[in-house]
Scaffold this active site. Structure first.
Site: not given
Ligand code: NMX
Ligand code: MLT
Length: 471
Positions: A277, A307, A353, A362, A408
């Site tokens: 964002s 996100h 993350h 947080r 979250d």
């Molecule tokens: N559950 C299952 N798999 C996960 C998770 C999770 N919570 N987090 C990461 N992975 C997987 C990810 O999908 C990826 O798989 P693949 O290689 O098959 O594509 C692998 O682990 C490596 O990912 P990372 O490098 O650890 O994480 P990345 O930086 O790519 O993504 C998020 C970060 C936040 C997108 C990821 O951790 C996620 O999808 N979390 C769940 C959704 C979430 O809670 N999002 C909110 C973030 C905070 N916000 O408010 O924005």
């Molecule tokens: C945020 O607050 O924007 C989330 O934790 C996602 C991020 O920092 O990448």
């Protein structure tokens, strides 16, 4: 950082003195405080020239200093770990979490003015801190509260634009539509059309950002009451601070919920510049799109499940777990449910993350809030249990870089406790808060004269050829 810390300590002291002198019936503090001390715009105006000089010097003396290497992994992998943005209002450490202008969340809780002693920070105080780098006094925060109330009138056409959508439209769609409708009042656009000089761009950006921040609770609560409360709108209460009034217009007058809203709005406001964002707003703003256009774009990014929408996903996921297994869930049942989620190709919402590598502070401060105010809430207890069970499973997968909970994972159960149980609405709350960080940085973007954002992209073929030559 040391500078901000010492300013912070001085400000706290000043604030205490102010409170003391008020309680003693003295006017000592009031006598040394001028009108411009209480006016955020004047404070900012004084700060801008020195920061412009600072940036000019940095560029002139160190413009060619290298900050690291760019790898193919980074180009393919969503630019993870690539330093490429200037963002003044906050900085994220992978282990320690966010610092707002150098202050951690516990430090903000200690130093920023609260509604009552020892209470959660007032979001207006954080806005002041993000914009100026200084911890405000309670008087400055009160003055900013008044300023925001005075800017909060929403024109009728905004409600009409939202009402044109079916009530079943996602709350984020309705909210963003409201923001786009607010855009017709953009001061930046009007001034730009008249040929405002670049040196003054920050002034109408300030007007737009402050108006936007002031009006968002009104628009957001309209969306909430329209969808869930038969359109019965609650008028604002100008005697309340930003967080308390937001809770009030949503329909929640429990003082503990107001306190939660202050904390919620404070901690969701900013997370350095690279998150979807914030980065989107910065990118769109770099084309000199006004703050409304930039923020609406940011909201569309926030509405994605990886996100901001993750807060909705977490509560829905927890509630479907309870539906499936009942309230007394065993650890084995929890593990099965998590594996079922993963095996169906989904992520565990609220965990992981892009930058953080430890539990999100947080999350921790929300946990502390729950331990203080709702320790016996069954969903809070479930969230605590998940904190024990999820990380080892994600670690076991072997590919997840951060198995710990993010912001979250916790927010939904707190809101749910006080009756705000409509999970689909949660990302709107995140959006209102995020305007504080994004709006503050957009003002600085224009004050510092930051240019159009335009990184270089390449094709796979380009990468293959480059790597062949490099081998
Ligand atoms: N559950 C299952 N798999 C996960 C998770 C999770 N919570 N987090 C990461 N992975 C997987 C990810 O999908 C990826 O798989 P693949 O290689 O098959 O594509 C692998 O682990 C490596 O990912 P990372 O490098 O650890 O994480 P990345 O930086 O790519 O993504 C998020 C970060 C936040 C997108 C990821 O951790 C996620 O999808 N979390 C769940 C959704 C979430 O809670 N999002 C909110 C973030 C905070 N916000 O408010 O924005
Ligand atoms: C945020 O607050 O924007 C989330 O934790 C996602 C991020 O920092 O990448």
């Amino acid at each position: 950082m040391v500078f901000f810390r010492s300013v912070a300590v001085l400000s706290k002291l000043r604030s205490r003195l102010a409170q003391q002198s008020t309680s003693l019936g003295s006017v000592r503090w009031l006598q040394i405080q001028s009108a411009s001390d209480l006016d955020l715009h004047s404070q900012l105006k004084d700060l801008i020239p020195e920061q412009q000089e600072r940036l000019k010097k940095l560029k002139a003396e160190n413009g060619k200093v290298q900050l690291g290497n760019i790898t193919v992994d980074m180009v393919i992998g969503g630019m993870r770990g690539m330093t490429g943005l200037l963002w003044e209002t906050s900085l994220l450490d992978p282990d320690e979490g966010i610092r707002f202008r150098g202050l951690s969340i516990p430090e903000c809780q200690k130093l920023l003015p609260a509604a009552s002693p020892g209470g959660e920070p007032l979001p207006e105080g954080l806005l002041w801190l993000l914009l100026t780098g200084k911890v405000p006094s309670k008087e400055q925060v009160d003055s900013l509260s008044k300023e925001l109330h005075s800017r909060s009138k929403v024109p009728d056409h905004v409600y009409k634009a939202i009402n044109a959508l079916p009530p079943t439209a996602h709350p984020m769609t309705q909210f963003t539509t409201g923001v786009m409708a607010l855009q017709v009042e953009s001061e930046f656009q009007k001034a730009y059309d008249k040929g405002l000089s670049k040196a003054k761009f920050w002034e109408p950006t300030y007007e737009d950002s402050m108006n936007l921040i002031a009006r968002l609770p009104v628009v957001a609560s309209f969306v909430y009451r329209r969808i869930y409360k038969e359109g019965q709108i609650i008028p604002a209460d100008s005697s309340l601070d930003y967080g308390a009034n937001f809770s009030h217009v949503l329909g929640y007058d429990d003082p503990k919920m107001m306190e939660l809203m202050r904390l919620y709005v404070t901690i969701h406001s900013d997370h350095e510049g690279g998150n979807v964002s914030a980065h989107t707003a910065h990118l769109v703003g770099s084309a000199l799109s006004d703050p409304y256009l930039s923020f609406a774009a940011a909201l569309n990014g926030l509405a994605g499940p990886l996100h901001g929408l993750a807060n909705q996903e977490v509560l829905l996921w927890i509630k479907s777990l309870v539906e499936e297994c009942g309230e007394n869930i065993t650890t084995e049942q929890l593990k099965d449910y998590i594996w079922k989620t993963l095996n169906s190709g989904k992520v565990v919402p609220g965990y992981g993350h892009g930058v953080l590598r430890k539990t999100d502070p947080r999350y921790t401060c929300q946990r502390e809030f729950a331990l203080k105010h709702l320790p016996d809430d069954p969903l809070f207890q479930l969230v605590s249990k998940l904190y024990e069970v999820v990380p080892p499973i994600l670690t076991h997968l072997g590919k997840v870089k951060n198995p710990w909970p993010n912001v979250d994972a916790h927010s939904g159960v707190l809101l749910n406790h006080f009756g705000l149980s409509e999970a689909r609405y949660y990302t709107v709350l995140f959006g209102v808060s995020r305007s504080i960080g994004i709006g503050s940085q957009l003002i600085w973007d224009r004050a510092l004269g930051l240019p159009l954002e335009r990184p270089k992209s390449v094709t796979m073929e380009w990468l293959e050829n480059y790597c062949k030559k490099a081998a």
